[in-house]
Scaffold this motif. Structure first.
Motif, PDB file in Angstrom:
ATOM      1  N   ILE A 146       0.822  -1.211   0.000  1.00  0.00           N
ATOM      2  CA  ILE A 146       0.000   0.000   0.000  1.00  0.00           C
ATOM      3  C   ILE A 146       0.854   1.258   0.000  1.00  0.00           C
ATOM      4  N   ASN A 147       2.145   1.131   0.275  1.00  0.00           N
ATOM      5  CA  ASN A 147       3.022   2.289   0.279  1.00  0.00           C
ATOM      6  C   ASN A 147       3.725   2.494  -1.055  1.00  0.00           C
ATOM      7  N   LYS A 148       3.444   1.653  -2.030  1.00  0.00           N
ATOM      8  CA  LYS A 148       4.072   1.819  -3.340  1.00  0.00           C
ATOM      9  C   LYS A 148       3.464   3.005  -4.086  1.00  0.00           C
ATOM     10  N   LYS A 149       4.251   3.554  -5.020  1.00  0.00           N
ATOM     11  CA  LYS A 149       3.792   4.721  -5.775  1.00  0.00           C
ATOM     12  C   LYS A 149       2.627   4.379  -6.704  1.00  0.00           C
ATOM     13  N   ASP A 150       2.659   3.177  -7.270  1.00  0.00           N
ATOM     14  CA  ASP A 150       1.616   2.781  -8.220  1.00  0.00           C
ATOM     15  C   ASP A 150       0.512   1.967  -7.555  1.00  0.00           C
TER      16      ASP A 150
END
Length: 255
Positions: A146-150
């Motif tokens: 959930i912390n990824k950019k995409d």
């Protein structure tokens, strides 16, 4: 007169050795020879894999000693003139004394500690009552995705697929509209609708008049068939009259 020997005869006082009867002959199947022949035939046919005749290796290509060992790197001559480490100081050599630095290490370290950012504790989790600690990042319990950019963004290939589906749907709708225009139904005007309705009523009156002209006694099969046919025609005409009278707008499909 010779009397037969009984169990009380003197010849029976000395026990004799009991002779066991010979065992019956061992059972031998009549198919033994055929089974052996089949076994030899199939076993010989599948004895090897590949060609039956294999090329014999040459006696000169035998396995030599140390042929499978890895070769050692070439030897290099050791140069004793080049020292590997600095020379040991002599007994008469003394270190340089009296050099002092103007830096106050106590104040510098204190300022670094005060102005520095506190180190964050490493996230861990405990899974036993004895207090066994484990790294939380490698446990799979930490939501990293959930912390990824995409995260939450629709992938590019899905967007392209949705556009293709939308385009295909628009082309299909256009094709359907064109077909509907080509096969558009004709709408009856009020005058045509009234003329059709009056014609159906006139036909019903004629069929009804013919029905009233039937004899009272229906005592033959042709009369029964005639009566049923007239009733069916009157029922169909009544249905058509009610449909046209109920609907004000009527379309007729082009054939």
């Amino acid at each position: 007169m010779n009397l037969p020997c009984t169990s009380e005869s003197i010849y029976n006082l000395i026990p004799s050795d009991l002779k066991e009867p010979p065992p019956p002959p061992r059972y031998t199947s009549v198919f033994t020879s055929s089974v052996k022949d089949d076994l030899k035939k199939f076993k010989t046919a599948m004895k090897t894999m590949g060609p039956a005749k294999v090329e014999v290796p040459s006696p000169k290509d035998f396995l030599k000693k140390h042929s499978k060992e890895k070769p050692l790197p070439p030897k290099t001559k050791f140069n004793r003139d080049v020292p590997k480490k600095p020379a040991v100081p002599l007994r008469t050599d003394h270190p340089i004394m009296g050099i002092q630095s103007g830096k106050n290490f106590i104040n510098t370290n204190a300022a670094d500690v005060i102005m520095g950012v506190a180190r964050k504790p490493k996230p861990i989790y405990v899974d036993k009552r004895t207090g066994d600690k484990h790294d939380l990042e490698t446990s799979g319990l930490l939501p990293k995705y959930i912390n990824k950019k995409d995260y939450g963004i629709t992938p590019e290939y899905i967007c392209k697929r949705n556009e293709d589906v939308k385009k295909a749907q628009e082309e299909y709708n256009k094709y359907v509209q064109e077909n509907l225009k080509k096969a558009a139904m004709k709408r009856l005007s009020d005058e045509e609708r009234e003329a059709v309705l009056q014609g159906l009523k006139k036909n019903w009156e004629e069929v009804h008049k013919e029905f009233q002209s039937l004899s009272v006694f229906i005592d033959s099969i042709p009369k029964k068939i005639r009566k049923q046919k007239l009733e069916e025609e009157m029922r169909q005409l009544e249905h058509d009259i009610s449909v046209i009278a109920k609907h004000k707008v009527i379309y007729i499909a082009n054939k």
